[in-house]
Design an enzyme around this catalytic site. Structure first.
Site, PDB file in Angstrom:
ATOM      1  CG  HIS A 120      -0.307   0.110   2.546  1.00 11.30           C
ATOM      2  ND1 HIS A 120       0.096   1.304   3.083  1.00 11.30           N
ATOM      3  CD2 HIS A 120      -0.029  -0.836   3.473  1.00 11.30           C
ATOM      4  CE1 HIS A 120       0.617   1.102   4.285  1.00 11.30           C
ATOM      5  NE2 HIS A 120       0.560  -0.200   4.539  1.00 11.30           N
ATOM      6  CB  CYS A 136       1.714  -3.431   5.158  1.00  9.21           C
ATOM      7  SG  CYS A 136       0.094  -3.971   5.731  1.00  9.21           S
TER       8      CYS A 136
END
Length: 162
Positions: A120, A136
């Protein structure tokens, strides 16, 4: 026929898109500050074979803020950052990963998808090339837009320690 594979190198803090043996592009990324690990709640980046299970935010503007994979209607800026200083900013696009190795990164307490492991966007002020995420794989916003548009759902993602 173009069939991309994404390789994430923890050691190099890079994400590479390849077609067969040919490198298409490479980006500087930021993986987990706490290193690699598979377990729920570890705040570590999981290793192994994954696929992009879902793509979120394709029609959203640059710096769109996501909470629970939903666009909040907010656009990230310094005022918003000061208002929510402890928020883990998930911006612009989300490529949601699903592990492909039962017992390693799929099912039970090691399930990458249940852990909400994404590729992301992140604020431009966040460093790339060093581990700093909560698990992440963070990217620059303009680069995650480019990646998002160049790979389909179910693209293979290999996360390696080297």
């Amino acid at each position: 026929m173009y069939k991309p594979v994404i390789y994430v190198s923890i050691a190099e803090q890079t994400l590479s898109v390849c077609d067969g043996n040919q490198l298409i592009t490479r980006y500087s990324v930021s993986t987990a500050a706490k290193g690699v690990g598979q377990c729920q709640g570890s705040f570590q980046t999981p290793l192994g074979r994954h696929i992009i299970r879902a793509k979120v935010g394709g029609s959203c503007p640059l710096n769109a803020v996501f909470v629970g994979r939903r666009f909040t209607g907010e656009i990230y800026n310094e005022a918003l950052a000061k208002q929510f200083p402890n928020r883990d900013w998930i911006l612009t696009r989300i490529l949601w990963l699903s592990g492909q190795e039962p017992g390693v990164n799929r099912l039970g307490a090691v399930d990458s998808m249940r852990r909400y492991i994404y590729i992301h966007g992140t604020p431009d002020s966040e460093p790339m090339g060093i581990p700093a995420s909560h698990g992440c794989i963070r990217m620059r916003n303009d680069e995650v837009v480019e990646l998002f548009s160049s790979v389909p759902v179910y693209t293979q993602v290999i996360i390696e320690n080297e």
